[in-house]
Design a protein around this motif. Structure first.
Motif, PDB file in Angstrom:
ATOM      1  N   ASP A  20       0.830  -1.207   0.000  1.00 31.42           N
ATOM      2  CA  ASP A  20       0.000   0.000   0.000  1.00 31.42           C
ATOM      3  C   ASP A  20       0.869   1.264   0.000  1.00 31.42           C
ATOM      4  N   LYS A  21       0.514   2.159  -0.906  1.00 29.03           N
ATOM      5  CA  LYS A  21       1.289   3.392  -1.078  1.00 29.03           C
ATOM      6  C   LYS A  21       1.161   4.283   0.158  1.00 29.03           C
ATOM      7  N   SER A  22      -0.054   4.501   0.612  1.00 31.21           N
ATOM      8  CA  SER A  22      -0.264   5.402   1.760  1.00 31.21           C
ATOM      9  C   SER A  22       0.477   4.896   2.994  1.00 31.21           C
ATOM     10  N   SER A  44       5.964  -0.537  -0.761  1.00 30.93           N
ATOM     11  CA  SER A  44       5.458  -0.239  -2.111  1.00 30.93           C
ATOM     12  C   SER A  44       6.594  -0.142  -3.127  1.00 30.93           C
ATOM     13  N   SER A 230      -1.131  -5.257   0.942  1.00 28.36           N
ATOM     14  CA  SER A 230      -1.219  -4.878  -0.470  1.00 28.36           C
ATOM     15  C   SER A 230      -2.259  -3.766  -0.631  1.00 28.36           C
ATOM     16  N   ASP A 231      -2.099  -3.017  -1.715  1.00 30.83           N
ATOM     17  CA  ASP A 231      -2.817  -1.750  -1.865  1.00 30.83           C
ATOM     18  C   ASP A 231      -4.231  -1.948  -2.428  1.00 30.83           C
ATOM     19  N   SER A 234      -4.901  -0.206  -5.640  1.00 32.14           N
ATOM     20  CA  SER A 234      -4.390  -0.925  -6.820  1.00 32.14           C
ATOM     21  C   SER A 234      -5.298  -2.101  -7.131  1.00 32.14           C
ATOM     22  N   SER A 413       2.460   4.275  -8.849  1.00 30.01           N
ATOM     23  CA  SER A 413       1.964   3.495  -7.714  1.00 30.01           C
ATOM     24  C   SER A 413       2.097   1.996  -7.931  1.00 30.01           C
TER      25      SER A 413
END
Ligand code: S3P
Length: 426
Positions: A20-22, A44, A230-231, A234, A413
């Protein structure tokens, strides 16, 4: 890069998506201020989160990368050194806005800049609260990057966010780490709470009661082991792709299902999508599970008010789903879309037009009639990762091959997007 995407017969498989990006941004930033080492797994792979690592390195913190495992050797809350170079946030709004809060509390001046798209995005939303905390920040036209941040003593504040923004909330809380006393942030709508969860994981004294967050300044943060889920944002591209393409069945593993992010699943369920969570556990305070999706027609509906804020990153791909839905999709109260990596109302509408999809654009959203036929087209990402991926998904349901120009934007991302998509297309 021009990417060709052919219509898929069906999508099938079990996939794992990058971290996850955030959450990755937050773990890296907080770890760089913790005492001792933090080992972050499933960090990420996106360029944005590497912009954050680049900034942290420029501030004198040792960062080791082995695949997707990142080890950060923090030296405590006051362990950053004045950078020798300007800090490069690349395309990343999260990097520049959140780092600004941390830089405001440093005993040195720094300059942080970004690429062309980031240079057009407003920073006054973080400059205002930071000024109230005593920080001195210069910006181009008082609003845009680059920012020159004259760090120093910051005071705690009680701040009511004028817009629902987790980046701004995080910026204020991050500055509050350096203030002597309690910093309070009040939110109009509960935004993603990864910062609150992560700060507590690292040992900060933080209370979150509904939409009011209180942080005690000058904590001792302690390095630790962390795993990034995981994001879900996405995963959204694969969830919509699975719904759109007849015969599809996909399982996406280890996805972050934090309730401040998972409105996506609730919304999909509410419009009749067969999505289900197969397993649920908690890792570092963040819920994680496997999500299954199967092809099915969906009803469509309305995204407005709090839901528009909660789904803001997923709206481009949900717009694509809306055009295929039975009743269409109305999006309101989503004016924030206009100040993302691109004006996402304009870039979605432009690509819709290229594929012959009817759409009515409004200042804060769009109205997309349902049951529309997807025609192959030449799309452009306009340099925006989520636009590249949303129209790759649209291409899967078109009557022939489509192309996406500037497709490399997906790497911001999700660099593995094209390979994973090819691996599940049958
Ligand atoms: C993010 C918050 C959201 C979101 C962005 C990531 C974060 O932005 O759109 O992709 O990690 O806090 P805003 O804070 O501007 O709403």
């Amino acid at each position: 890069m021009r990417q060709t995407v052919s219509p898929a017969g069906r999508l099938e498989g079990v996939v794992r998506l990058p971290g996850d990006k955030s959450i990755s941004h937050r773990y890296a930033m907080i770890a760089s201020l913790a005492e001792g080492s933090s080992r972050i797994t499933n960090y990420s792979t996106g360029a944005d989160c590497h912009s954050t690592l680049g900034c942290v390195r420029s501030l004198g913190i040792e960062v080791l990368e082995e695949g997707t495992t990142v080890t950060i050797h923090g030296r405590g809350l006051h362990g950053w050194r004045a950078p020798h170079n300007d800090l490069d946030a690349g395309n990343s709004g999260s990097t520049i806005r959140m780092m600004s809060g941390l830089l405001a509390g440093q005993p040195f001046t720094s300059r942080i800049f970004g690429d062309e798209s980031l240079s057009r995005r407003p920073m006054d939303r973080v400059m205002k609260p930071l000024a109230q905390m005593g920080a001195k920040i210069e910006a181009r036209e008082n609003r845009f990057p680059p920012l020159v941040i004259h760090g120093g003593e910051v005071h705690p504040i009680d701040y009511t966010l004028p817009v629902a923004s987790a980046q701004v909330k995080t910026c204020v809380l991050f500055a509050g780490l350096f203030a002597d006393g309690e910093t309070i942030v009040r939110e109009p709508i509960r935004s993603r709470d990864h910062t609150e969860i992560a700060l507590r994981e690292f040992g900060a004294d933080l209370r979150a009661e509904r939409k009011v967050i209180t942080l005690k300044g000058r904590p001792t943060l302690t390095g630790r082991e962390l795993t990034v889920p995981s994001d879900l944002s996405s995963a959204a591209f694969f969830l919509v792709a699975g719904l759109l393409v007849p015969g599809s069945s996909l399982v996406i593993q280890n996805v972050g299902l934090n309730p401040t992010r998972s409105s996506l699943l609730d919304f999909l369920l509410s419009i009749g999508a067969p999505v289900s969570v197969l397993r649920l556990e908690s890792v570092n305070g963040e819920p994680i599970g496997d999500v299954q999706v199967r092809h099915a027609p969906v009803r469509g509906g309305v995204i407005e008010k709090d839901l528009a804020a909660a789904l803001i990153d997923e709206i481009p791909v949900l717009a694509v789903l809306g055009a295929a839905s039975e009743q269409g999709l109305v999006i309101r109260d989503a004016q924030e879309l206009r100040i993302k990596e691109t004006d996402r109302i304009a870039t979605v509408a432009e690509n819709f037009q290229r594929m012959g999809i009817e759409v009515a654009v409004t200042p804060d959203g769009m109205r997309i009639p349902g049951k529309q036929k997807f025609r192959p087209a030449s799309f452009d990402s306009f340099g925006d990762h989520r636009i590249a991926m949303a129209f790759a998904v649209a291409s899967l349901a078109a009557g022939g091959p489509s192309t996406i120009d500037n497709a490399e934007a997906a790497s911001v991302s999700f660099p593995e997007f094209w390979d994973i998509l090819a691996s599940v297309a049958r």
